[in-house]
Design a protein around this motif. Structure first.
Motif, PDB file in Angstrom:
ATOM      1  N   HIS A 132      24.136  -3.041  36.722  1.00  0.00           N
ATOM      2  CA  HIS A 132      24.104  -3.775  37.986  1.00  0.00           C
ATOM      3  C   HIS A 132      24.120  -2.754  39.117  1.00  0.00           C
ATOM      4  CE1 HIS A 132      28.411  -3.009  38.339  1.00  0.00           C
ATOM      5  NE2 HIS A 132      28.639  -3.647  37.192  1.00  0.00           N
ATOM      6  N   MET A 133      24.016  -3.226  40.340  1.00  0.00           N
ATOM      7  CA  MET A 133      23.882  -2.321  41.477  1.00  0.00           C
ATOM      8  C   MET A 133      25.057  -1.363  41.583  1.00  0.00           C
ATOM      9  SD  MET A 133      22.052  -1.231  43.963  1.00  0.00           S
ATOM     10  CE  MET A 133      20.760  -2.475  44.206  1.00  0.00           C
ATOM     11  N   GLY A 134      26.263  -1.858  41.322  1.00  0.00           N
ATOM     12  CA  GLY A 134      27.421  -0.972  41.397  1.00  0.00           C
ATOM     13  C   GLY A 134      27.321   0.188  40.430  1.00  0.00           C
ATOM     14  N   MET A 135      26.856  -0.061  39.213  1.00  0.00           N
ATOM     15  CA  MET A 135      26.706   0.998  38.219  1.00  0.00           C
ATOM     16  C   MET A 135      25.620   1.990  38.631  1.00  0.00           C
ATOM     17  SD  MET A 135      26.969  -1.404  34.812  1.00  0.00           S
ATOM     18  CE  MET A 135      26.814  -0.070  33.613  1.00  0.00           C
ATOM     19  N   ALA A 136      24.535   1.480  39.203  1.00  0.00           N
ATOM     20  CA  ALA A 136      23.444   2.357  39.646  1.00  0.00           C
ATOM     21  C   ALA A 136      23.917   3.284  40.757  1.00  0.00           C
ATOM     22  CB  ALA A 136      22.263   1.525  40.114  1.00  0.00           C
ATOM     23  N   VAL A 137      24.673   2.746  41.706  1.00  0.00           N
ATOM     24  CA  VAL A 137      25.195   3.569  42.806  1.00  0.00           C
ATOM     25  C   VAL A 137      26.161   4.623  42.269  1.00  0.00           C
ATOM     26  CG1 VAL A 137      26.638   3.505  44.878  1.00  0.00           C
ATOM     27  CG2 VAL A 137      24.813   1.811  44.561  1.00  0.00           C
ATOM     28  N   LYS A 138      26.968   4.251  41.290  1.00  0.00           N
ATOM     29  CA  LYS A 138      27.877   5.231  40.690  1.00  0.00           C
ATOM     30  C   LYS A 138      27.111   6.325  39.951  1.00  0.00           C
ATOM     31  CE  LYS A 138      31.856   2.148  40.171  1.00  0.00           C
ATOM     32  NZ  LYS A 138      32.763   1.472  39.219  1.00  0.00           N
ATOM     33  N   ALA A 139      25.975   5.977  39.347  1.00  0.00           N
ATOM     34  CA  ALA A 139      25.156   6.982  38.679  1.00  0.00           C
ATOM     35  C   ALA A 139      24.575   7.964  39.689  1.00  0.00           C
ATOM     36  CB  ALA A 139      24.035   6.307  37.893  1.00  0.00           C
ATOM     37  N   ILE A 140      24.159   7.447  40.845  1.00  0.00           N
ATOM     38  CA  ILE A 140      23.640   8.314  41.913  1.00  0.00           C
ATOM     39  C   ILE A 140      24.736   9.246  42.421  1.00  0.00           C
ATOM     40  CG2 ILE A 140      22.767   8.283  44.287  1.00  0.00           C
ATOM     41  CD1 ILE A 140      21.328   5.618  43.475  1.00  0.00           C
ATOM     42  N   ALA A 141      25.943   8.700  42.595  1.00  0.00           N
ATOM     43  CA  ALA A 141      27.067   9.525  43.031  1.00  0.00           C
ATOM     44  C   ALA A 141      27.413  10.583  41.986  1.00  0.00           C
ATOM     45  CB  ALA A 141      28.277   8.637  43.318  1.00  0.00           C
ATOM     46  N   ALA A 142      27.315  10.218  40.702  1.00  0.00           N
ATOM     47  CA  ALA A 142      27.599  11.174  39.633  1.00  0.00           C
ATOM     48  C   ALA A 142      26.580  12.311  39.637  1.00  0.00           C
ATOM     49  CB  ALA A 142      27.594  10.465  38.281  1.00  0.00           C
ATOM     50  N   ALA A 143      25.332  11.990  39.957  1.00  0.00           N
ATOM     51  CA  ALA A 143      24.302  13.031  40.038  1.00  0.00           C
ATOM     52  C   ALA A 143      24.600  14.007  41.170  1.00  0.00           C
ATOM     53  CB  ALA A 143      22.933  12.390  40.229  1.00  0.00           C
ATOM     54  N   GLU A 144      25.053  13.491  42.302  1.00  0.00           N
ATOM     55  CA  GLU A 144      25.392  14.392  43.403  1.00  0.00           C
ATOM     56  C   GLU A 144      26.597  15.261  43.057  1.00  0.00           C
ATOM     57  OE1 GLU A 144      25.515  13.896  48.137  1.00  0.00           O
ATOM     58  OE2 GLU A 144      27.268  13.029  47.143  1.00  0.00           O
ATOM     59  N   ARG A 145      27.587  14.693  42.380  1.00  0.00           N
ATOM     60  CA  ARG A 145      28.748  15.491  41.975  1.00  0.00           C
ATOM     61  C   ARG A 145      28.341  16.622  41.044  1.00  0.00           C
ATOM     62  NH1 ARG A 145      31.232  10.502  41.088  1.00  0.00           N
ATOM     63  NH2 ARG A 145      31.049  10.788  38.832  1.00  0.00           N
ATOM     64  N   ARG A 146      27.415  16.329  40.146  1.00  0.00           N
ATOM     65  CA  ARG A 146      27.031  17.328  39.150  1.00  0.00           C
ATOM     66  C   ARG A 146      26.103  18.383  39.705  1.00  0.00           C
ATOM     67  NH1 ARG A 146      25.698  20.921  36.900  1.00  0.00           N
ATOM     68  NH2 ARG A 146      25.423  21.366  34.673  1.00  0.00           N
TER      69      ARG A 146
END
Length: 317
Positions: A132-146
Motif C-alpha cells: 500500500h502507499m505507506g509501504m511504498a513511501v517507507k521503501a523510498i525512505a529506506a533507499a535514501e537511508r541506504r
C-alpha cells in the motif's frame, strides 16, 4: 480477476457486509493491497521481462529494510565510483518491477549517474504479497537511508504518486524524501477514484465503502482524500516534469492536467501514442527525461558524458 472469481468475490462481500460493514471494509482493504504474481503472463510479457532483467543483470543488489517491518529490493548501477556524480532513484508501477524500468535505468546510467531502482514489497525480487502507499513511501525512505540523498527521482504510475507523497512528507512519522527534481510518468494525482472503482467492482455498499476508506486512514495515518499529489507538486517547490499520454487507458490524462495546473514549476510533456505501459521505454520519453535532468537552474543543459553505447542496450517493454 476472472469473471468467475469476481462473481464469487462479490457474493462473499455481499454476505459479509450484510453482517458487518466494518469487517467487510477491512477485508476489502486487504484484498485491495494484495499484489499480483511476479511471474509475467503471456509471451509478450515474458519476453519484455527477460529483456529488462538482462539489462540490469550486472547491477549490484540490495535488500532494504522498511521501518516497522517489511523489505524492498534495490538495484544499483554506477555505484561506488570516486568523485561526485548525480544520484537518481527509479520507482515502478503496480504489478511492475525494476526490470520493467530497465530502459530508464540504463538511459540514466549512460549519463554517468549513480542509479538506484527499487522493487516495492510484493514486486520483482522483493518478498511479500502486500503493498500500500505507506509501504511504498517507507521503501523510498529506506533507499535514501541506504544510498544517500537523491538529485532526482523518476517514477511510473503508482511509483510516481508514491514519490510525490514521499517528497511532500504526507505520511505521519515518515521523513520527507525530497529530491532536487521529480519526473512522474503516467501517474495518478489522487487515489480516491481508484478506491471508488474498486468498491464498485466488488459490490460494496456505502457503509462498507466508507469502512474501506477508513481503513486507509487507520493504516497510513492519512485520510484517503488527503493523498492529493497534485497539490503536493505545487507545495514542494521543486522542478517537476509530468509525462503522460492522452491515450492512457489506465490513468486518465486529467491527472496530468491537474498536476500541470498546480504550479508553474510543473512541466507537462505529452507522450501521445505510447499509452500507459509502453511509455516507459519510448525513445522520445527517454530523451525528454534525460534532457530535463541535465538542465541546470537556468534551464541550460549540463554536459552529458556517456558511459556506453546506449541505443544497443535499449529494449521495447
Amino acid at each position: 480477476m476472472t469473471n468467475f472469481a469476481l462473481k464469487v468475490t462479490r457474493l462473499g462481500f455481499s454476505l459479509l457486509q450484510s453482517v458487518s460493514p466494518r469487517i467487510a471494509g477491512k477485508a476489502a482493504f486487504r484484498l485491495f493491497c494484495v499484489t499480483p504474481s511476479t511471474k509475467p503472463k503471456g509471451e509478450k510479457a515474458k519476453a519484455a521481462h527477460a529483456a529488462g532483467a538482462a539489462k540490469v543483470a550486472g547491477a549490484e543488489r540490495f535488500t532494504l529494510r522498511l521501518a516497522g517491518g517489511g523489505r524492498a529490493h534495490a538495484y544499483r548501477l554506477n555505484g561506488g565510483a570516486l568523485g561526485r556524480r548525480p544520484r537518481y532513484l527509479v520507482t515502478h508501477g503496480w504489478g511492475s518491477s525494476g526490470a520493467y524500468m530497465a530502459d530508464i535505468v540504463t538511459t540514466l546510467a549512460a549519463t554517468g549517474a549513480e542509479v538506484i531502482a527499487v522493487d516495492f514489497p510484493g514486486h520483482g525480487r522483493a518478498a511479500g504479497r502486500m503493498l500500500h502507499m505507506g509501504m511504498a513511501v517507507k521503501a523510498i525512505a529506506a533507499a535514501e537511508r541506504r544510498f544517500g540523498a537523491f538529485d532526482a527521482a523518476i517514477g511510473h504510475s503508482f511509483g510516481g504518486a508514491a514519490l510525490m507523497v514521499a517528497a511532500a512528507g504526507m505520511l505521519p512519522g515518515a521523513p520527507a524524501v525530497l529530491p532536487e527534481k521529480l519526473v512522474l510518468i503516467g501517474s495518478p494525482s489522487e487515489m480516491h477514484w481508484l478506491f471508488k472503482d474498486f468498491g464498485k467492482l466488488i459490490g460494496l455498499r456505502r457503509p462498507a465503502q466508507q469502512a474501506l476508506e477508513n481503513e486507509v486512514h487507520r493504516v497510513t495515518g492519512r485520510r484517503l482524500e488527503a493523498f492529493d499529489a497534485s497539490g503536493a507538486a505545487g507545495a514542494i517547490q521543486r522542478p517537476v516534469m509530468i509525462v503522460h499520454a492522452e491515450d492512457d487507458k489506465e490513468v486518465s490524462a486529467n491527472h496530468a492536467r491537474r498536476y500541470a495546473a498546480a504550479s508553474d514549476a510543473v512541466r507537462l510533456h505529452w507522450a501521445n501514442g505510447f499509452g500507459h505501459r509502453r511509455i516507459v521505454a519510448a525513445l522520445p520519453v527517454l530523451d525528454a527525461i534525460r534532457g530535463f535532468l541535465a538542465e541546470d537552474d537556468s534551464g541550460k543543459h549540463a554536459e552529458i558524458i556517456p558511459l556506453f553505447d546506449l541505443p544497443a542496450r535499449r529494449v521495447s517493454l
